[in-house]
Design an enzyme around this catalytic site. Structure first.
Site, mmCIF file in Angstrom:
data_model
loop_
_atom_site.group_PDB
_atom_site.id
_atom_site.type_symbol
_atom_site.label_atom_id
_atom_site.label_comp_id
_atom_site.label_asym_id
_atom_site.label_seq_id
_atom_site.Cartn_x
_atom_site.Cartn_y
_atom_site.Cartn_z
ATOM 1 N N GLU A 186 -5.552 3.981 -4.460
ATOM 2 C CA GLU A 186 -4.743 4.483 -3.655
ATOM 3 C C GLU A 186 -4.756 6.184 -3.800
ATOM 4 O O GLU A 186 -3.392 6.464 -3.430
ATOM 5 C CB GLU A 186 -3.638 3.729 -3.165
ATOM 6 C CG GLU A 186 -3.987 2.273 -2.872
ATOM 7 C CD GLU A 186 -2.597 1.224 -2.670
ATOM 8 O OE1 GLU A 186 -1.604 1.872 -2.682
ATOM 9 O OE2 GLU A 186 -2.729 0.040 -2.588
ATOM 10 N N ASN A 229 -10.096 2.314 -6.115
ATOM 11 C CA ASN A 229 -9.692 1.194 -5.355
ATOM 12 C C ASN A 229 -8.797 1.484 -4.153
ATOM 13 O O ASN A 229 -8.108 2.295 -4.324
ATOM 14 C CB ASN A 229 -9.213 -0.093 -6.032
ATOM 15 C CG ASN A 229 -8.789 -1.193 -5.516
ATOM 16 O OD1 ASN A 229 -9.401 -1.811 -5.015
ATOM 17 N ND2 ASN A 229 -7.448 -1.473 -5.759
ATOM 18 N N HIS A 265 -7.082 -5.647 3.322
ATOM 19 C CA HIS A 265 -5.870 -6.341 3.710
ATOM 20 C C HIS A 265 -6.029 -6.094 5.175
ATOM 21 O O HIS A 265 -5.647 -5.218 5.779
ATOM 22 C CB HIS A 265 -4.594 -5.687 3.087
ATOM 23 C CG HIS A 265 -4.314 -5.954 1.807
ATOM 24 N ND1 HIS A 265 -3.980 -7.043 1.184
ATOM 25 C CD2 HIS A 265 -4.333 -4.906 0.559
ATOM 26 C CE1 HIS A 265 -3.842 -6.958 -0.162
ATOM 27 N NE2 HIS A 265 -3.997 -5.738 -0.447
ATOM 28 N N GLU A 294 -8.980 -7.447 -2.624
ATOM 29 C CA GLU A 294 -7.748 -7.818 -2.208
ATOM 30 C C GLU A 294 -7.644 -8.317 -0.844
ATOM 31 O O GLU A 294 -6.463 -8.234 0.003
ATOM 32 C CB GLU A 294 -6.486 -6.661 -2.229
ATOM 33 C CG GLU A 294 -6.404 -6.222 -3.661
ATOM 34 C CD GLU A 294 -5.328 -4.917 -3.570
ATOM 35 O OE1 GLU A 294 -4.575 -4.958 -2.879
ATOM 36 O OE2 GLU A 294 -5.431 -4.268 -4.765
ATOM 37 N N ASP A 296 -7.049 -10.390 2.396
ATOM 38 C CA ASP A 296 -6.266 -11.416 3.105
ATOM 39 C C ASP A 296 -6.392 -11.061 4.573
ATOM 40 O O ASP A 296 -6.624 -9.843 4.753
ATOM 41 C CB ASP A 296 -4.755 -11.641 2.473
ATOM 42 C CG ASP A 296 -3.982 -10.349 2.327
ATOM 43 O OD1 ASP A 296 -4.608 -9.525 2.966
ATOM 44 O OD2 ASP A 296 -2.910 -10.434 1.601
#
Ligand code: 9MR
Length: 383
Positions: A186, A229, A265, A294, A296
């Site tokens: 990030e 990432n 996400h 990641e 979801d």
């Protein structure tokens, strides 16, 4: 790492006599009664109800390993060490694991002269016992840094030495046992600007520290694939453009950067990022590996507190499309969901009124999203 997606399929299918169709209603596998009755989803054949077995050769299906972070303030004990059912599914379903918090600075390096490797060691050992690879997360980030670091009064020279020592120590400890490291996490904001204020390393040491972090990590474990990432980089946008430019710059300098990964996400409030595949392809074209790290898919909690069948179908579709995008890109061999059960999700803690983001309910019942992943993996394995 290039995978041969359909290699071994004919053999595997013949050996297991698998009915290679999707959604066939068959009996629940024996010894897998945890799931209970499925809701709105096709049932499974015992031989191929595992995501890891359904995946094509060389394609890793992972999950975050719950612990640390928001879990510390929840009314349950540490999931990874305390929940037997959780551990059983973790071993059974996945071929890759990512410590959710246990390798972050505040967890693994709580004091300047003290590391705490206990939880990370336990995860890496578990992974090896269960023939799983590990994604290391993370080395250079603006968040979850210990107070001694963020509030410390260090000179540039000291800070540089602290980062170098941390990377050398942590990456070195697990050398040969980590498949991919999220070296830089990030580092851009949503406008594609480097985080020159909130990221202590970039603020104090300048943007060149990102390249150094990769060099130090590579020196400590030459076999690990080193990744950039981030979230909100699933689409072609200002932020992913910034990564695309940075990667070219790093490669020109000979910096050992090997991968670009999208966290994913997602929320059903927003449309699915339909250019995910083409975005991954443009990084692939630079010679990088890509990964989904990641995933979801959160949704609005409806009145009554339970998702509707329509909500679960939409969610399943997002999961399926994210997986399909990764499967379609040769160098995308690692696909990780950010936890598999709603029981331990970070989502309700961070997004009021949203939840149910994972592929299993809090009782480990598999949701349509689980079957969407399973079916999509099998279809890819079939070639
Ligand atoms: O899931 C993690 C949660 O337990 C922590 O409290 C939170 C703190 O920032 O971090 C969560 O994981 C994040 C990951 O490390 C980086 N990408 C975003 C994830 C969700 O916030």
């Amino acid at each position: 790492m290039r995978s041969i997606r359909s290699a071994g399929l004919a053999l595997a299918a013949a050996a297991l006599a698998l009915p290679l169709t999707t959604g066939t209603a068959t009996a629940e596998p024996s010894g897998d009664r945890h799931a209970g009755p499925e809701r709105g989803a096709p049932h499974s054949n015992a031989a191929f109800d595992r995501l890891r077995s359904a995946a094509p050769e060389g394609f890793y299906v992972g999950t975050a390993v719950a612990g640390g972070g928001h879990h510390l303030s929840q009314p349950y004990p540490d999931p990874f060490t305390s929940d037997k059912e959780y551990r059983r599914i973790l071993a059974r379903q996945f071929s890759s694991v990512s410590p959710e918090n246990q390798m972050k600075w505040d967890f693994i390096h709580p004091e300047r002269d003290r590391y705490d490797f206990g939880a990370a060691d336990a995860i890496v050992d578990f992974a090896e016992r269960n023939r799983q690879v590990v994604r290391g997360h993370t080395l250079l980030w603006h968040s979850q840094n210990p107070e001694w670091l963020e509030q410390g009064d260090f000179s540039q020279e000291e800070l540089r030495a602290i980062l170098r020592e941390h990377i050398t120590t942590v990456v070195g400890r697990y050398a040969g046992r980590i498949q991919q490291w999220d070296v830089a996490n990030e580092i851009f904001d949503d406008q594609g600007r480097l985080r020159t204020q909130d990221n202590i390393w970039i603020r104090e040491l300048g943007p060149g520290v990102v390249a150094d972090a990769f060099r130090w990590a590579h020196a400590a474990d030459p076999g690990a694939k080193l990744f950039l990432n981030d979230y909100n980089v699933e689409s072609v946008n200002a932020k992913s453009d910034a990564y695309h430019a940075l990667v070219q710059d790093l490669l020109e300098q000979g910096v050992p950067v090997h991968g670009f990964s999208v966290q994913a996400h997602l929320s059903t409030r927003y449309g699915f990022p339909s250019d995910l595949e083409s975005n991954l392809r443009r990084f692939d074209a630079l010679g990088l590996e890509t990964a989904v790290t990641e995933l979801d898919v959160r949704m609005d909690v409806p009145e009554g507190g339970r998702p509707t069948a329509a909500q679960e179908r939409t969610q399943a579709d997002y999961y399926r499309r994210a997986l399909s995008a990764c499967l379609a890109v040769d160098g995308c061999d690692s696909f990780t969901i950010w936890g598999f059960t709603d029981k331990y999700s970070w989502v309700p803690v961070f997004f009021e009124g949203e939840g149910f983001a994972n592929v299993m309910t809090g009782d480990f019942v598999r949701k349509p999203a689980f079957w969407a992943l399973r079916d999509t993996l099998w279809a890819a394995r079939r070639g």
